[in-house]
Design a protein around this motif. Structure first.
Motif, PDB file in Angstrom:
ATOM      1  N   MET A  53       0.839  -1.197   0.000  1.00 28.22           N
ATOM      2  CA  MET A  53       0.000   0.000   0.000  1.00 28.22           C
ATOM      3  C   MET A  53       0.876   1.250   0.000  1.00 28.22           C
ATOM      4  O   MET A  53       1.901   1.302   0.681  1.00 28.22           O
ATOM      5  CB  MET A  53      -0.912   0.015   1.228  1.00 28.22           C
ATOM      6  CG  MET A  53      -1.844  -1.195   1.296  1.00 28.22           C
ATOM      7  SD  MET A  53      -3.006  -1.280  -0.069  1.00 28.22           S
ATOM      8  CE  MET A  53      -4.285  -0.213   0.529  1.00 28.22           C
ATOM      9  N   ASN A  55       1.459   5.250   0.853  1.00 28.38           N
ATOM     10  CA  ASN A  55       1.022   6.266   1.814  1.00 28.38           C
ATOM     11  C   ASN A  55       1.354   7.680   1.371  1.00 28.38           C
ATOM     12  O   ASN A  55       1.239   8.608   2.164  1.00 28.38           O
ATOM     13  CB  ASN A  55       1.712   6.017   3.164  1.00 28.38           C
ATOM     14  CG  ASN A  55       1.255   4.735   3.797  1.00 28.38           C
ATOM     15  OD1 ASN A  55       0.066   4.521   3.968  1.00 28.38           O
ATOM     16  ND2 ASN A  55       2.195   3.874   4.134  1.00 28.38           N
ATOM     17  N   PRO A  75      -4.357   4.984   2.608  1.00 27.95           N
ATOM     18  CA  PRO A  75      -3.430   4.320   1.685  1.00 27.95           C
ATOM     19  C   PRO A  75      -4.178   3.588   0.574  1.00 27.95           C
ATOM     20  O   PRO A  75      -5.298   3.100   0.776  1.00 27.95           O
ATOM     21  CB  PRO A  75      -2.676   3.325   2.568  1.00 27.95           C
ATOM     22  CG  PRO A  75      -2.865   3.815   3.961  1.00 27.95           C
ATOM     23  CD  PRO A  75      -4.211   4.484   3.973  1.00 27.95           C
ATOM     24  N   MET A  76      -3.533   3.533  -0.583  1.00 31.89           N
ATOM     25  CA  MET A  76      -4.082   2.821  -1.736  1.00 31.89           C
ATOM     26  C   MET A  76      -3.010   1.889  -2.280  1.00 31.89           C
ATOM     27  O   MET A  76      -1.827   2.057  -1.981  1.00 31.89           O
ATOM     28  CB  MET A  76      -4.530   3.815  -2.808  1.00 31.89           C
ATOM     29  CG  MET A  76      -5.707   4.680  -2.404  1.00 31.89           C
ATOM     30  SD  MET A  76      -7.196   3.745  -2.007  1.00 31.89           S
ATOM     31  CE  MET A  76      -7.657   3.140  -3.610  1.00 31.89           C
ATOM     32  N   PRO A  77      -3.383   0.900  -3.117  1.00 30.42           N
ATOM     33  CA  PRO A  77      -2.379  -0.022  -3.665  1.00 30.42           C
ATOM     34  C   PRO A  77      -1.274   0.713  -4.423  1.00 30.42           C
ATOM     35  O   PRO A  77      -1.526   1.673  -5.137  1.00 30.42           O
ATOM     36  CB  PRO A  77      -3.190  -0.915  -4.605  1.00 30.42           C
ATOM     37  CG  PRO A  77      -4.575  -0.875  -4.050  1.00 30.42           C
ATOM     38  CD  PRO A  77      -4.734   0.524  -3.512  1.00 30.42           C
ATOM     39  N   CYS A  78      -0.061   0.247  -4.225  1.00 33.81           N
ATOM     40  CA  CYS A  78       1.114   0.853  -4.848  1.00 33.81           C
ATOM     41  C   CYS A  78       1.239   0.407  -6.297  1.00 33.81           C
ATOM     42  O   CYS A  78       1.180  -0.776  -6.597  1.00 33.81           O
ATOM     43  CB  CYS A  78       2.369   0.441  -4.078  1.00 33.81           C
ATOM     44  SG  CYS A  78       3.898   0.873  -4.905  1.00 33.81           S
TER      45      CYS A  78
END
Length: 128
Positions: A53, A55, A75-78
């Protein structure tokens, strides 16, 4: 002098929640068990895998999710965005005409993170 880096090396992004790995395609590479990396092995999802994830508020997906959560960092998927090569490369070792990647090299993500090598996949062991 740095340690030369090969495929399978563990990477970490300053804004990522988990480590990622370095993938190296075997074309025009020195093979010593695993393909050796160069500074041009920086392509997202080919050479640089996701870091769990993300940040970083500069990442548009994180910014949108944070705005939807009324300002709470979400947070979102990297998905790494690495437009430029690793720096610095080896000043003395060339692979296919390109500087070899070493453990002190860094890679910048366009969303603001700094990707570094945590554990090279190639180690030198001393036998007593």
């Amino acid at each position: 002098m740095g340690i030369q880096v090969t495929a399978g090396t563990t990477l970490q992004c300053s804004f990522g929640a988990a480590p990622g790995t370095l993938g190296v395609l075997p074309a025009n590479r020195v093979l010593s068990g695993a393909p050796a990396a160069t500074i041009m092995d920086h392509l997202p999802m080919v050479n640089v895998m996701p870091f769990g994830m993300c940040n970083c508020p500069a990442n548009p997906m994180v910014a949108a999710a944070t705005a939807a959560a009324l300002g709470a960092l979400t947070p979102m998927p990297c998905v790494p965005v690495t437009a430029a090569p690793w720096v610095p490369g080896s000043p003395t070792v060339l692979i296919g005409g390109l500087p070899a990647l070493q453990n002190s090299s860094k890679l910048m993500c366009s969303w603001g993170g700094v990707i570094q090598i945590v554990a090279p996949a190639q180690f030198t062991t001393m036998v007593p």
